[in-house]
Every structure is written in C-alpha cells, then in structure tokens.
Scaffold this motif. Sequence first.
Motif, PDB file in Angstrom:
ATOM      1  N   THR A 230       0.826  -1.215   0.000  1.00 45.32           N
ATOM      2  CA  THR A 230       0.000   0.000   0.000  1.00 45.32           C
ATOM      3  C   THR A 230       0.861   1.266   0.000  1.00 45.32           C
ATOM      4  OG1 THR A 230      -1.888  -1.094   1.034  1.00 45.32           O
ATOM      5  CG2 THR A 230      -1.764   1.306   1.242  1.00 45.32           C
ATOM      6  N   PRO A 231       1.820   1.432   0.938  1.00 43.21           N
ATOM      7  CA  PRO A 231       2.668   2.628   0.845  1.00 43.21           C
ATOM      8  C   PRO A 231       3.494   2.671  -0.440  1.00 43.21           C
ATOM      9  CG  PRO A 231       3.443   1.137   2.578  1.00 43.21           C
ATOM     10  CD  PRO A 231       2.092   0.674   2.163  1.00 43.21           C
ATOM     11  N   SER A 233       2.529   1.557  -3.410  1.00 44.00           N
ATOM     12  CA  SER A 233       1.612   1.996  -4.469  1.00 44.00           C
ATOM     13  C   SER A 233       1.314   3.483  -4.340  1.00 44.00           C
ATOM     14  CB  SER A 233       0.307   1.194  -4.400  1.00 44.00           C
ATOM     15  OG  SER A 233       0.557  -0.194  -4.512  1.00 44.00           O
ATOM     16  N   LEU A 234       1.117   3.964  -3.126  1.00 43.20           N
ATOM     17  CA  LEU A 234       0.845   5.383  -2.918  1.00 43.20           C
ATOM     18  C   LEU A 234       2.048   6.232  -3.336  1.00 43.20           C
ATOM     19  CD1 LEU A 234      -0.958   5.254   0.566  1.00 43.20           C
ATOM     20  CD2 LEU A 234      -2.005   5.520  -1.698  1.00 43.20           C
ATOM     21  N   SER A 239      -3.955   5.525  -6.168  1.00 45.54           N
ATOM     22  CA  SER A 239      -4.877   5.827  -5.076  1.00 45.54           C
ATOM     23  C   SER A 239      -4.938   4.666  -4.088  1.00 45.54           C
ATOM     24  CB  SER A 239      -6.277   6.085  -5.636  1.00 45.54           C
ATOM     25  OG  SER A 239      -6.809   4.897  -6.207  1.00 45.54           O
ATOM     26  N   GLU A 240      -5.600   4.909  -2.950  1.00 40.96           N
ATOM     27  CA  GLU A 240      -5.762   3.852  -1.959  1.00 40.96           C
ATOM     28  C   GLU A 240      -6.568   2.683  -2.509  1.00 40.96           C
ATOM     29  OE1 GLU A 240      -7.306   5.266   1.701  1.00 40.96           O
ATOM     30  OE2 GLU A 240      -5.653   6.643   2.097  1.00 40.96           O
ATOM     31  N   SER A 241      -7.595   2.965  -3.296  1.00 43.12           N
ATOM     32  CA  SER A 241      -8.408   1.882  -3.872  1.00 43.12           C
ATOM     33  C   SER A 241      -7.592   1.071  -4.868  1.00 43.12           C
ATOM     34  CB  SER A 241      -9.653   2.456  -4.551  1.00 43.12           C
ATOM     35  OG  SER A 241      -9.300   3.312  -5.627  1.00 43.12           O
ATOM     36  N   ALA A 243      -4.340   0.696  -4.707  1.00 42.11           N
ATOM     37  CA  ALA A 243      -3.404  -0.076  -3.878  1.00 42.11           C
ATOM     38  C   ALA A 243      -4.076  -1.319  -3.325  1.00 42.11           C
ATOM     39  CB  ALA A 243      -2.878   0.790  -2.733  1.00 42.11           C
ATOM     40  N   ALA A 244      -5.348  -1.180  -2.906  1.00 46.31           N
ATOM     41  CA  ALA A 244      -6.095  -2.336  -2.396  1.00 46.31           C
ATOM     42  C   ALA A 244      -6.282  -3.384  -3.486  1.00 46.31           C
ATOM     43  CB  ALA A 244      -7.447  -1.880  -1.858  1.00 46.31           C
TER      44      ALA A 244
END
Length: 390
Positions: A230-231, A233-234, A239-241, A243-244
């Motif tokens: 997640t970090p 990808s950010l 975006s957070e979605s 990354a998810a």
Amino acid sequence: MQPSVSPRNKKPWRAIIAATATIGAVGVALGLGTQLISILMAARGFSSSVIGYSGTVGGVATIIAAVFTAPIAKKIGVARSILTMMAVGCASFLGFYYFDSIVIWFVLRFTLHFAITVMFVLSEFWVNSSAPPAKRGTILAIYAITLGLGFTIGPTLLAYVGSQGFAPFGTACFLIAIAALPIIVAWNLSPQFKDSDHVAFFHYIFAVPSSTMAVLVYGAIQMGALTLITPFSLNLGYSESEAAKFMSVLALGNVLLLIPIGMISDFVTDRRYPLTGCAIIGLSGTLLIPLIAQTKWLLTLDLFVLGGVSAGLYTIGLAQLGSRLKGFELAAANSAFIFCYGIGMLVGPTAIGKAMDIFPPFGFSDTMATFFGLYIILVVTRVVLKLIRS
C-alpha cells in the motif's frame, strides 16, 4: 532411518480430505479472529505500535511452536494434538472477550498463535504424508488454496457478524468446533510414531535447504508485500483503492496459479528445478517493476504472477520434503519448515521497509529481487556441487 509411521493409513483420501477440510474451517475462524483482535485494539485506543507489537508476539509464538510441535505430536499423537490445540484456540478467543487487560491480551495472542502453528504444522504433515507421490504437488496446492480461501473468507464473515458483543467470538469458536469433526472421523487414519523416534529439529533447517530456504523467502516476500504494497503503491502515485486492488491481485495469484504450478512439479523428479524456475520468474518480475510501474495493467499482471510463483516456493518446497522424508523425520522437517517461514515473516517486512526508506520507492521491489536472487544462487550451487561429485 526408516519411516516410522504406522501403516494405519490405508485410506489416504479420507485422511487428506479430513486434514484439508479442517485447515479450511480453521482458516476461516482465524481470518475472522485475527482481524477482529486488531479492530478491537484500535477501538479501545491502543496505538498502532502496540497493535504491531501484538503481531510480533504472534510471530514469536509461531517460531517457538514450530520447535515443539513434533515432540508434542510424538507424546500425545497427531489427531489428539490437533484437537487439543483447537481447544486452546477456542479458549484464547473467548479470553479476548472476557478480559480487558493488555497484558492478558498479549498472552492470549501468544497462546492463539502457538495453537494455530501446531494445527498448521500437523495438518500439513498429515496431508503430506498421506498424499500419493505422483499427485503430492497438486494435493498440497489444493491444501494451500483451501487455507488461503479460509483466511480470505474470515474477514468477509466478520463484516456480517460485526465486531461487537459475543457474536464474532462465538462464531470463531463454532467454526473451530466444526473443524474438529473431520479429525474425529479420521482419527484412526492419523500418523502414529514409535517411542524410539527422535530427530533433532534444527537438523532439518540445513538438511533440506532448498525447501527450508524456499519457505523463508516466501514468508519474507509474502509478509513484506502484504505489509508494504500500500505505501509502495501510494508512493508511485496510485490511489488507496488502486493499492487495495494490487493487494487483491497478489492474493489472487496465490490462489489461481498454485494448482498448475503444483501439477508441473508432479512431473519433475527433482523439485529443485521447478523451485529454481519459480525463483527465476520471481526475480525477473521484481526487476521489471521499475520499468512498468506507471503502466497499471502491466504492473497488475506482474503482481499476479509474482503472487503465484512466490506461493509456488512454499508448495513445491513442502512437496519436496514429502518426497524425501517419511514418518517422524517428516514431522520434524515440517516443523523446521514452518520455523523458517516464521523467520521469513519477521525478516521480510523489516528489510523491505528499511530499503524503501533508503532507496525510495523501488527498495520495495529491489529487496524482493535480492531474496529471489540469493535463493537462486543457493539452489544452483547445490545442484552444481551434486553434479561435480557424481
């Protein structure tokens, strides 16, 4: 040393189904329970550091349990050990409901993960020792997928039962109780050991390094990727979605690619070759990430393949143990296998996180490439030395 397991297992498919169904049900309960514990700790105001320390306690419990699993099974039997640990797991879950002390919660986290590990090692050993040699890789792939699906379904089930009151804890205990049924049905098919059996646990960390180091690499990459994708990808601007979704793709590769990888390994006499193949694909995939990071569909495809080949290290490494060892030796080696997995889980996130701080943002992929590369060097060196000696 000759195989010392009693020839009671004349119906291997019943034993395989029992152990696999059990680990699936336990996986659902534990996927629900571990997520629930983190949610409750956050809701009660514990800091992220304290929640992280709680996870570390679970990792330490995994390593310690791996050391003691084989002696426990030798003392009271495989089936009885699994059922005993199911009871310990249920009691631990209920303890989180009835007690509020953070000290007690840390103790319960330890007992819960200790019980999980013993169940995990022994069900894995039971499946491995029961599987027909020609289908061992495929069967272990199905076993791993069942466990993975259980952990995936658990958090989804938590969303339905909620995190408040007794319901989520009661649900987890109910699922573990259901998981006990196939073990009871297949009780007479569980492996038995002789009183004279004794094998040093740590011997197998080095006796079959192509297997034990494979699972260490898998543990490091799996936990490191899940913790830090997640970090990462950010940092790339996603975006957070998104990354998810990348995390979901990794998990999907773990599930969908395992059966073909397991089937391929069943056609190879020396499983070090498919192990090396998985590591080479993993090395190539991680080295590609800096080149394709801004092309979303290529990165998604790459992560899907990486999820599959990293899990292949686990499945094929486990199958190699089953093809080389029997009886109590296999039980001890299985414990060493999970011990190395626990070490990888502790080392991976720390190494990858530190690399991301020093070499942003691609310390993430470069560290995973290093793990794959070191494993390739190990296996190729051993294969070359074997050829020279012969």
